[in-house]
Design an enzyme around this catalytic site. Structure first.
Site: not given
Length: 603
Positions: A284, A310, A336, A357, A399, A403, A536
């Site tokens: 999704g 969902e 997962i 992913a 995937i 970073k 970052e």
């Protein structure tokens, strides 16, 4: 002319039309000599007809129409209004006047009113007299070719409030020519001066066959004019005759990347998913959903869409069922992190190819919630990878992210651990485990572009973390195409690195987005610097120091080969990480630092 003046003028014209029509009808009926007995009747009939016609024209909203865009609907409305008004006036006169109005006068006056009311409005449309409410924004078309000509025709027939002023074209042979009555004003170098001189509000780039570099150059000139930019997106729209104003889109940041789209020849290399059961985790999400769209084109035997949310899974399912009605789809709502649930999924469906992913990717959020980053990105990947090994999956594609290279964030470090885990799995598994690593994708959920656009829509300020921060960017379809192509190159254990082109400074990105929205940076929309957030970096990297790059058959895909990893040692460290998370005895970041030596915690 303003709207009130236009309305007043139309009312006065209609009153004159009624009186003229009735007077001439009496004049011709009595052979140019109206007797005194009929003079009063004529005057009263004109007053009644004026009131009834005005009421009917108002009822049919004929005083609220933009006559520049009048069509058959307006003609029918005029016809109905005049007929109804004439009937009402005549019937009313039967009860008021002692002597009946001659029927020939009523019919003749009705015909004359119909002709003049309709004719005057037709002239109004042709001559282009407009009220201020109907005045269009002065518009310039870049490209005086076939596409530009079609767009100009659409502008002329549309009601979108765009008034074409002229064309821009680099073909010197077209200069001073006219297309649909509008001149070719000059070449692209003259755009700034023409915008100022003609008070242009919008520019439409109508060169769908132009290269990305050429479009980028034109956009670069246009964006400094402070006007809104739009463009025809695809050459296919011109070829298929689908050019219309509904197809014109706003110019986006992708048009400023200054490079042609990355192309891949997937048709010849996608046999590894054809007629196979393919599982996409995180289906999704931005990358996951695009993977599903592109995979569906290559006729997998079954496409399994697995996700935790969902709503997003429902949306991509509905889209795919509409676009690929013959495709066998299975939607799976699952986490997962739930190992048993993953085993059930693999046991029930036996996928042959897995694209993993699913991940937490937001750097500052994961910095503040390191436990969730580890649970999802490390343990979740471990669960899916172990199931892939256990159930004999042919190919497993992770995937990953740039970073993960010398990470300074928890998110990056957890993605690096995920890379390390699947590489150690590959050494003893029949499954080909590979990772694909790339940078930021334009327009993905949580990325900087939608965030900037929302801030601009809210009137600013636009917040940039640091004036020197740079990132690699690629469109979502480009990234997914390269992921699919990299999957075909898999021998097992590789980390495929995608060439993202030149890095882009985030400050420049913000300034360009503001200009493309028709505003001036720092004047109309303020830019504020918020400071580098937790985890970052100023600059992202695509390779660690220990990785050696080798080329592949695709000039945008490279292979990074890291040094050997000890699976037993890594599994012990991951078990230790699980225990630490369970009892909270140590800092999670400290354990991550021991697993990923390149992890640099930024204070």
């Amino acid at each position: 002319m303003n709207t009130r003046k236009t309305l007043a003028m139309l009312i006065i014209i209609d009153m004159v039309v009624v009186w003229f029509s009735i007077i001439t009808s009496y004049w011709f009926r009595f052979d140019k000599g109206i007797s005194s007995g009929y003079l009063l009747q004529m005057l009263l009939f004109a007053v009644i007809s004026t009131i009834s016609l005005g009421a009917c024209l108002y009822y049919f909203r004929l005083y609220r129409r933009a006559w520049k865009y009048a069509s058959i609907e307006e003609i029918l409305a005029i016809f109905k209004a005049v007929i109804l008004a004439s009937v009402i006036s005549y019937l009313f006169s039967l009860f008021v006047f002692p002597e009946r109005v001659p029927l020939s006068i009523a019919v003749r006056s009705m015909q004359t009113i119909l002709l003049l009311v309709g004719g005057i409005r037709f002239v109004w449309r042709v001559t282009g007299i407009r009220s201020e409410g109907e005045m269009g924004s002065n518009t310039l078309i870049v490209g005086a070719g076939d596409c530009g000509t079609l767009v100009s025709r659409e502008l002329r027939n549309s009601s979108l409030g765009l008034q074409l002023v002229g064309f821009i074209d680099d073909d010197l042979n077209k200069l001073k020519l006219q297309i649909h009555g509008h001149p070719v004003l000059g070449t692209r170098e003259r755009i700034p001066s023409i915008v100022k001189e003609k008070q242009i509000k919008e520019i439409i780039i109508a060169i769908p066959s132009a290269s990305k570099k050429e479009i980028s150059d034109i956009v670069e000139i246009c964006k400094n004019t402070g006007v809104k930019l739009k463009m025809i997106p695809r050459l296919n729209d011109l070829i298929s005759g689908k050019v219309s104003l509904s197809k014109i889109r706003d110019v986006s940041v992708e048009d400023l990347l200054g490079r042609d789209p990355i192309t891949t020849d997937l048709d010849g290399i996608m046999n590894y998913v054809q007629h196979k059961r393919v599982l996409v985790t995180g289906a999704g999400g931005s990358i996951g959903s695009e993977l599903c769209r592109q995979l569906a084109k290559f006729r997998p035997r079954k496409l399994l869409l697995l996700g935790h949310g969902e709503n997003s899974i429902f949306n991509i399912e509905m889209e795919l069922r509409k676009t690929f009605p013959e495709l066998e789809l299975e939607t799976l709502i699952a986490d997962i992190q739930d190992r048993e649930r993953m085993k059930n999924v693999f046991d029930d469906h036996h996928p042959q190819v897995v694209f993993h992913a699913a991940a937490h990717k937001h750097v500052p959020l994961m910095e503040r919630n390191p436990t969730e980053a580890v649970k999802n990105n490390v343990f979740g990947t471990q669960n899916v990878a172990d199931c892939a090994d256990l159930y004999g999956v042919e190919r497993f594609v992770l995937i990953s992210s740039d970073k993960a290279v010398n990470p300074t964030s928890v998110m990056g470090a957890t993605k690096r651990i995920a890379e390390m885990y699947i590489q150690t799995m590959n050494a003893s598994s029949s499954t080909k485990f590979v990772a694909v690593r790339f940078g930021n994708v334009l327009g993905s959920r949580g990325s900087v572009i939608p965030f900037f656009k929302q801030q601009i829509a809210d009137g600013g300020p636009v917040t940039v973390t640091h004036p020197e921060m740079v990132r690699y960017f690629m469109t979502i379809p480009e990234a997914v195409q390269l992921v699919l192509q990299a999957g075909s190159f898999a021998e097992g254990g590789e980390i495929f690195v995608l060439d993202m082109g030149s890095p882009v400074k985030i400050l420049n990105l913000a300034e360009d987005l503001i200009k493309l929205s028709g505003y001036e940076p720092y004047e109309d929309i303020e830019i504020k610097f918020s400071g580098i957030r937790e985890g970052e970096k100023l600059y992202e990297e695509l390779l660690t120091d220990e990785e050696n790059v080798t080329a592949t058959q695709h000039n945008r895909i490279f292979i990074g080969k890291p040094s050997d990893l000890n699976r037993h040692h890594l599994e012990l460290e991951i078990l230790r990480l699980q225990r630490v998370m369970a009892d909270g005895s140590s800092s999670i970041k400290e354990i991550i630092d021991q697993i990923v030596p390149m992890y640099e915690v930024v204070s």
